[in-house]
Enzyme design. Structure first.
Site, mmCIF file in Angstrom:
data_model
loop_
_atom_site.group_PDB
_atom_site.id
_atom_site.type_symbol
_atom_site.label_atom_id
_atom_site.label_comp_id
_atom_site.label_asym_id
_atom_site.label_seq_id
_atom_site.Cartn_x
_atom_site.Cartn_y
_atom_site.Cartn_z
ATOM 1 N N ASN A 40 75.580 -59.233 7.840
ATOM 2 C CA ASN A 40 74.830 -58.107 8.409
ATOM 3 C C ASN A 40 74.139 -58.503 9.715
ATOM 4 O O ASN A 40 73.148 -57.887 10.119
ATOM 5 C CB ASN A 40 73.770 -57.606 7.411
ATOM 6 C CG ASN A 40 74.357 -57.246 6.067
ATOM 7 O OD1 ASN A 40 74.070 -57.877 5.063
ATOM 8 N ND2 ASN A 40 75.214 -56.252 6.033
ATOM 9 N N ASN A 68 81.244 -57.609 2.068
ATOM 10 C CA ASN A 68 81.927 -56.324 2.230
ATOM 11 C C ASN A 68 81.926 -55.790 3.661
ATOM 12 O O ASN A 68 82.768 -54.984 4.025
ATOM 13 C CB ASN A 68 81.311 -55.274 1.285
ATOM 14 C CG ASN A 68 79.806 -55.208 1.384
ATOM 15 O OD1 ASN A 68 79.125 -56.225 1.245
ATOM 16 N ND2 ASN A 68 79.257 -54.033 1.636
ATOM 17 N N HIS A 69 80.970 -56.251 4.490
ATOM 18 C CA HIS A 69 80.921 -55.745 5.872
ATOM 19 C C HIS A 69 81.682 -56.624 6.864
ATOM 20 O O HIS A 69 81.569 -56.424 8.075
ATOM 21 C CB HIS A 69 79.459 -55.619 6.338
ATOM 22 C CG HIS A 69 78.744 -54.466 5.716
ATOM 23 N ND1 HIS A 69 79.068 -53.159 5.979
ATOM 24 C CD2 HIS A 69 77.731 -54.421 4.820
ATOM 25 C CE1 HIS A 69 78.285 -52.347 5.285
ATOM 26 N NE2 HIS A 69 77.469 -53.096 4.559
ATOM 27 N N HIS A 178 73.964 -60.284 -1.004
ATOM 28 C CA HIS A 178 74.298 -58.856 -0.853
ATOM 29 C C HIS A 178 73.167 -57.888 -1.168
ATOM 30 O O HIS A 178 73.013 -56.902 -0.458
ATOM 31 C CB HIS A 178 75.529 -58.453 -1.679
ATOM 32 C CG HIS A 178 75.870 -56.986 -1.594
ATOM 33 N ND1 HIS A 178 76.313 -56.394 -0.426
ATOM 34 C CD2 HIS A 178 75.822 -55.993 -2.522
ATOM 35 C CE1 HIS A 178 76.533 -55.101 -0.660
ATOM 36 N NE2 HIS A 178 76.232 -54.831 -1.914
HETATM 37 FE FE FE2 Z 1 76.949 -56.995 1.521
#
Ligand code: FE2
Length: 263
Positions: A40, A68-69, A178
Site C-alpha cells: 500500500n 492483493n494490491h 493486510h
Molecule cells: Fe492487503
C-alpha cells in the site's frame, strides 16, 4: 540473526516514516535482515511504484513483500520481473509475473522469504494451504535455508493462526499482514516459530485502517459526497516484529513487537 519484519506501508505518510526512521531502527536494534510489506506504499495507498521500491530498499529494507494490491500500479510488473527483492504472493492464480519466494544471502547465511495470500474474504487465488505445503517440502530449515520468514497476507485470524500452526518448527517466523491492525498475540510457538497474527501497518492510525477517517465514515454512512478512499495525513506509526533467530536451529529465540512513533 536479528530479523525485522514490518507491516504494510500505507501511503505518503507511511513512506515518510520509513524514509526517516528505518535506517535508525536497523542500527539501534542490530538488525541483520529487514522485510517490509509494501503493497500500500503508493501515494493513493494502492500498490507500489518503482520509486517506492527504490526508496524502501534505499532506506535499508532487504525484501519487499506484497499482497492483493500488488498489480494496482502497472509499472510494478516490469520491476518485479527484474528485481528479486520484490515478491508477490506465491499462491496468486497461475501465469502472473514475479516470484512468491526467494532465498537471500546475508553474510554466510541463507534466508528464505515467502509471501502467501489468504483464501477467505480475499480475491480468488490458489489454495494457500496447498501452496504452504508445497513450499515446506521444497525449502526446509537447515537443508535449504538457515532462516525462513513467512508473510501471510490475509483477512481472517483463524486462517492466519492455522498457517502459523502449520509452519511451527518449519519456519523462523510467520507474520500476518493486510488488516493494518496490530494484534497483541506476539509469541514464540511451541516448536520455535515466532508468530504474530497481524503486524499492523506503517501508516497513520488516526484513520480507518490508514485511510482518511472522515471520508471513510461518509462511505459507511452512504453519503454521496464521499470520494474514493485516500490515505490519512499525519505522522505514521511504524509497526512490526523483531525476531531473534537461533543460528543452530534456524528457529526463533525471541519475538518482540515494535510500535514506534505516531499516535
Ligand atoms: Fe492487503
Amino acid at each position: 540473526m536479528n530479523i525485522l519484519i514490518l507491516g504494510d506501508i500505507c501511503g505518503i505518510s507511511g513512506m515518510k516514516a520509513i524514509k526517516s526512521n528505518l535506517k535508525k531502527i536497523i542500527k539501534e536494534n542490530n538488525i541483520d535482515f529487514t522485510v517490509v510489506n509494501g503493497e500500500n506504499a503508493a501515494d493513493n495507498g494502492k500498490g507500489i511504484t518503482k520509486k517506492n521500491v527504490e526508496d524502501i530498499i534505499n532506506s535499508g529494507a532487504d525484501v519487499i513483500t506484497s499482497g492483493n494490491h500488488i498489480w494496482d500500479q502497472k509499472e510494478i510488473i516490469e520491476v518485479i520481473s527484474n528485481n528479486n527483492r520484490v515478491i508477490r504472493p506465491e499462491n496468486l492464480l497461475k501465469g502472473q509475473p514475479g516470484k512468491g519466494y526467494e532465498i537471500f544471502k546475508v553474510k554466510d547465511k541463507k534466508i528464505a522469504v515467502i509471501n502467501l495470500i489468504g483464501n477467505v474474504f480475499m480475491k480468488k487465488s490458489d489454495d494457500v494451504f496447498l501452496a504452504a505445503k508445497k513450499f515446506a517440502s521444497e525449502v526446509k530449515l537447515k537443508r535449504d535455508a538457515d532462516f525462513i520468514v513467512v508473510d501471510f497476507h490475509g483477512e481472517i485470524t483463524s486462517e492466519k493462526m492455522a498457517i502459523g500452526y502449520f509452519f511451527d518448527g518449519k519456519a523462523t517466523a510467520v507474520v500476518g499482514t493486510h488488516t493494518h491492525v496490530p494484534t497483541s498475540d506476539t509469541r514464540v510457538l511451541n516448536k520455535g516459530t515466532a508468530y504474530q497474527t497481524d503486524l499492523g501497518m506503517c501508516g497513520v492510525y488516526n484513520s480507518v485502517i490508514g485511510m482518511n477517517g472522515e471520508n471513510s465514515l461518509k462511505k459507511f454512512l452512504k453519503d454521496t459526497s464521499a470520494k474514493r478512499h485516500f490515505p490519512a495525513d499525519g505522522e505514521a506509526t511504524i509497526s512490526g516484529l523483531l525476531v531473534q533467530g537461533d543460528h543452530e536451529t534456524g528457529l526463533a529465540k525471541k519475538a518482540e513487537q515494535i510500535i514506534l512513533g505516531g499516535s
